[in-house]
Design an enzyme around this catalytic site. Sequence first.
Site, short mmCIF file in Angstrom:
data_model
loop_
_atom_site.label_atom_id
_atom_site.label_comp_id
_atom_site.label_asym_id
_atom_site.label_seq_id
_atom_site.Cartn_x
_atom_site.Cartn_y
_atom_site.Cartn_z
N HIS A 1 0.84 -1.21 0.00
CA HIS A 1 0.00 0.00 0.00
C HIS A 1 0.87 1.26 0.00
O HIS A 1 0.56 2.23 -0.70
CB HIS A 1 -0.95 0.01 1.20
CG HIS A 1 -1.90 -1.14 1.21
ND1 HIS A 1 -2.65 -1.47 2.32
CD2 HIS A 1 -2.21 -2.07 0.26
CE1 HIS A 1 -3.39 -2.54 2.04
NE2 HIS A 1 -3.12 -2.92 0.81
N HIS B 1 -9.16 -2.09 -5.22
CA HIS B 1 -8.10 -2.40 -4.26
C HIS B 1 -7.10 -3.38 -4.86
O HIS B 1 -5.89 -3.27 -4.61
CB HIS B 1 -8.64 -2.95 -2.94
CG HIS B 1 -7.53 -3.13 -1.96
ND1 HIS B 1 -6.99 -2.08 -1.25
CD2 HIS B 1 -6.77 -4.22 -1.64
CE1 HIS B 1 -5.97 -2.51 -0.53
NE2 HIS B 1 -5.82 -3.81 -0.75
N ASP C 1 -3.13 -2.71 -5.08
CA ASP C 1 -2.10 -3.68 -4.70
C ASP C 1 -1.13 -3.92 -5.85
O ASP C 1 0.09 -3.95 -5.66
CB ASP C 1 -2.74 -5.02 -4.33
CG ASP C 1 -3.20 -5.09 -2.89
OD1 ASP C 1 -2.84 -4.21 -2.08
OD2 ASP C 1 -3.91 -6.06 -2.55
N HIS D 1 -0.23 -11.00 -5.06
CA HIS D 1 1.15 -10.58 -4.81
C HIS D 1 2.17 -11.54 -5.42
O HIS D 1 3.16 -11.10 -6.00
CB HIS D 1 1.39 -10.47 -3.30
CG HIS D 1 0.43 -9.57 -2.61
ND1 HIS D 1 0.28 -8.24 -2.93
CD2 HIS D 1 -0.46 -9.80 -1.60
CE1 HIS D 1 -0.64 -7.69 -2.15
NE2 HIS D 1 -1.10 -8.61 -1.35
#
Length: 305
Positions: free
Chosen positions: A78, A237, A241, A264
């Site tokens: 973030h 969101h 990310d 991720h």
Amino acid sequence: MLKQRTIKSIVKTVGIGVHSGRKIELTLRPAAPGTGIVFSRVDLPTPVDIPASAMSIGDTRLASVLQKDGVRVSTVEHLMSACAGLGIDNLYVDVTAEEIPIMDGSAATFVFLIQSAGIEEQNAPKRFIKVKKPVEIRDGDKFARLDPYFGFKLKFSIDFRHPAVDKTGQELEVDFATTSYVREIARARTFGFAHEAEMLREIGLARGGSMDNAIVLDEYRILNNDGLRYDDEFVKHKMLDAIGDLYVIGHPLLASYTAYKSGHGLNNALLRELLAHEDAYEIVTFDDPQAAPKGFAFDAQTAFA
């Protein structure tokens, strides 16, 4: 020339670690040209510096975790996303624990901190990674891809098969030549499912997670009384990310990013795949800021904000 940027002054805040539940101090400090984003574990007897880089990302199960010689800094995505959105090239990030505080679960607090410190141009050319050839990573039906593009745009699709998520936008395409990161992306919060939070707490994680720093869902609905900040906050969101995950490569990308159900781990694998093919990218600078892609000029103290 289009110049590198750092912050003008030191700025500090305190927040909760989403996994430890502990109070964590965070300090952002200006850094010299060419430094990059460097995280420093100042709680250790001898502070350890961990520069953000694609090869320093270790664990990616629940967040992007930077690692060096057994020392970790977790949940960097973030803050990295805010740095990307505001065009910050060089920054020291001092932290008193092994995770960046979660704040409100979005990048908005970090954007506010950086803007409060002020943004300063530096006398060195901003270096971009220009993607020259397509690069793609797949994992089952999930994928993430980079294509050549003179600018920075992203297209992200999600599929959670959850009634509350399905009612919102599942796909989002953003070109930062025409879209404001601060207005359209930065406030999108992380989200999680109540039953998963209980399982995580049982193994010592998510101790700081709450409706103050996440959108929480049960099997059918959103539990937060105030609802969503954006109609498509979930996919926004995931894009927030991705912007942070991609920025650990050390420079802004000139590329088009496309992803389906990426996270991720896949985002980091994509960066490693790009770096493994030296003919797939090049480092470029712009002597004339007007020749740079729209959205990166030093305008209103932001990159594509």
